[in-house]
Design an enzyme around this catalytic site. Structure first.
Site, mmCIF file in Angstrom:
data_model
loop_
_atom_site.group_PDB
_atom_site.id
_atom_site.type_symbol
_atom_site.label_atom_id
_atom_site.label_comp_id
_atom_site.label_asym_id
_atom_site.label_seq_id
_atom_site.Cartn_x
_atom_site.Cartn_y
_atom_site.Cartn_z
ATOM 1 N N ARG A 97 5.726 10.782 -1.084
ATOM 2 C CA ARG A 97 4.295 10.438 -1.200
ATOM 3 C C ARG A 97 3.939 9.476 -2.318
ATOM 4 N NH1 ARG A 97 -1.152 14.013 -2.302
ATOM 5 N NH2 ARG A 97 -2.492 12.566 -1.201
ATOM 6 N N LEU A 98 3.149 8.480 -1.951
ATOM 7 C CA LEU A 98 2.362 7.736 -2.931
ATOM 8 C C LEU A 98 0.938 8.226 -2.700
ATOM 9 C CD1 LEU A 98 2.103 5.301 -5.016
ATOM 10 C CD2 LEU A 98 1.215 4.050 -3.073
ATOM 11 N N ASP A 123 -7.565 11.565 3.768
ATOM 12 C CA ASP A 123 -8.037 10.770 4.905
ATOM 13 C C ASP A 123 -7.396 11.167 6.242
ATOM 14 O OD1 ASP A 123 -5.744 9.783 3.638
ATOM 15 O OD2 ASP A 123 -6.029 7.741 4.345
ATOM 16 N N LEU A 154 -2.956 -8.980 -6.321
ATOM 17 C CA LEU A 154 -2.045 -10.119 -6.517
ATOM 18 C C LEU A 154 -2.873 -11.394 -6.460
ATOM 19 C CD1 LEU A 154 1.039 -9.296 -4.246
ATOM 20 C CD2 LEU A 154 0.693 -8.787 -6.662
ATOM 21 N N CYS A 173 3.766 5.378 1.797
ATOM 22 C CA CYS A 173 4.558 6.609 1.726
ATOM 23 C C CYS A 173 5.789 6.418 2.612
ATOM 24 C CB CYS A 173 3.777 7.796 2.267
ATOM 25 S SG CYS A 173 2.330 8.219 1.308
ATOM 26 N N SER A 187 -3.899 -7.915 -1.637
ATOM 27 C CA SER A 187 -3.347 -9.265 -1.630
ATOM 28 C C SER A 187 -3.934 -10.032 -0.455
ATOM 29 C CB SER A 187 -1.823 -9.225 -1.514
ATOM 30 O OG SER A 187 -1.459 -9.062 -0.166
ATOM 31 N N GLY A 188 -3.705 -11.333 -0.428
ATOM 32 C CA GLY A 188 -4.174 -12.137 0.714
ATOM 33 C C GLY A 188 -3.067 -12.326 1.725
ATOM 34 N N VAL A 198 -5.245 9.243 -1.833
ATOM 35 C CA VAL A 198 -6.468 10.017 -1.633
ATOM 36 C C VAL A 198 -6.122 11.505 -1.740
ATOM 37 C CG1 VAL A 198 -8.412 10.422 -0.073
ATOM 38 C CG2 VAL A 198 -7.182 8.270 0.055
ATOM 39 N N ILE A 208 2.797 -14.551 -10.741
ATOM 40 C CA ILE A 208 4.098 -14.909 -11.286
ATOM 41 C C ILE A 208 4.643 -16.094 -10.502
ATOM 42 C CG2 ILE A 208 5.534 -13.406 -9.852
ATOM 43 C CD1 ILE A 208 7.092 -12.773 -12.463
HETATM 44 N N1 LIG Z 1 -0.674 7.282 0.834
HETATM 45 C C1 LIG Z 1 -0.527 7.525 2.090
HETATM 46 O O1 LIG Z 1 0.100 6.743 2.773
HETATM 47 C C2 LIG Z 1 -1.097 8.761 2.716
HETATM 48 C C3 LIG Z 1 -2.459 9.182 2.262
HETATM 49 N N2 LIG Z 1 -3.471 8.195 2.444
HETATM 50 C C4 LIG Z 1 -2.435 9.698 0.830
HETATM 51 O O2 LIG Z 1 -3.225 9.288 0.028
HETATM 52 O O3 LIG Z 1 -1.635 10.535 0.536
#
Ligand SMILES: NC(=O)C[C@H](N)C(=O)O
Length: 296
Positions: free
Chosen positions: A49-50, A97, A211, A2, A267-268, A53, A243
């Protein structure tokens, strides 16, 4: 991933400042929000936001009824949030979370709060009751925070450093090494730590992919991930992405975004650095570092 942003007490007009927060918009494709802190002049949070959760109630700045004086923006995942909620009998109001930070802060204060967290994260926490701002990140600085002296007057605290064992580390129970070098115990401890590192990252509620470069690190992560995904009965197949080209990471992430529905990518990456850095880590600590570096 995020994008988090905060402004405390700048004289510049808010509408101008907010444009700088848009520079990190690419970090959070799902939603964004700017919010003024009521009663405080030019005090504002920005969040892209991504959602990983609790898509419905996990929007930030995170605020809950029980602690109306606390404002939190954070980036990352707190892997042990469910364990902590249970352990301390918290009554969460959302399933996201990061809510556990608010409960821990209220109960134990900022230092213990940070020491108890197992995850990759960076956060800004405002306490309007005590007029305090805390800026922090996880032990290894997986998710870094940048400050622009012009707009941000808070100091970043190193809550605990890599040589201190964080309090949550007791959660992984390992066999103690007998005197002398016991290869089998070392191997089984590495396996336990490695599997746990992958398992706890399965908390993501979005589709997980991986990946896969074909090298040792990413192959190990992918193999373990596929095995655990079956055990945990994830309702989809793990997609892997490879890739060969210059500027690989950019191309891969663009492809994943445009052509697949995987959102959380394992990923590693970083495993080499962890394994090579023997100057600062003891033999016993190595697997723990490796564990954290098998990163989301
Ligand atoms: N994605 C994040 O960085 C924040 C949180 N874990 C969420 O799912 O919104």
């Amino acid at each position: 991933m995020c994008g988090i942003w905060a402004l405390f007490g700048s004289d510049e007009c808010l509408s101008v400042q907010v444009t700088s927060a848009m520079r990190i918009a690419h970090r959070g494709p799902d939603a964004f929000r700017f919010e003024n802190v009521d009663g405080f002049t030019n005090c504002c949070f920005g969040f892209h936001r991504l959602a990983v959760v609790d898509q419905l109630y996990g929007m930030q700045p995170l605020r809950i009824k029980k602690f109306p004086f606390l404002w939190l923006v954070y980036n990352g995942e707190i892997y042990n949030h469910l364990t902590l909620k249970k352990q301390f009998d918290f009554e969460p109001q959302t399933a996201v979370d990061g809510e556990v930070l608010l409960h821990l802060y209220d109960r134990f204060g900022i230092r213990k709060m940070a020491a108890l967290l197992d995850g990759v994260f960076a956060f800004i926490l405002l306490d309007t009751e005590r007029n305090k701002v805390f800026v922090g990140r996880d032990t290894y600085g997986e998710f870094d925070l940048k400050q622009n002296g012009k707009v941000c007057s808070v100091q970043m605290e190193a809550f605990h450093c890599c040589t201190d064992e964080p309090e949550h580390a007791v959660c992984d129970s390992l066999e103690t090494l007998p005197s002398g070098f016991d290869e089998e115990t070392v191997k089984s401890n590495i396996r336990t730590l490695f599997e746990n590192a992958v398992r706890k990252r399965l908390m993501a509620q979005r589709r997980i992919g991986c990946l896969l470069s074909g090298g040792l690190d990413s192959s190990l992560v992918a193999a373990t991930l596929v095995k655990l995904a079956k055990e945990e009965k994830l309702p989809y197949k793990i997609q892997t992405f490879s890739i060969g080209s210059e500027d690989r990471m950019y191309l891969v992430s663009k492809y994943i975004r445009e052509k697949s529905d995987s959102v959380v990518i394992f990923s590693g990456e970083g495993a080499d650095d962890s394994l090579r850095d023997t100057s600062t880590s003891t033999r016993l600590r190595l697997p723990e570092r490796l564990q954290r570096r098998a990163s989301v």
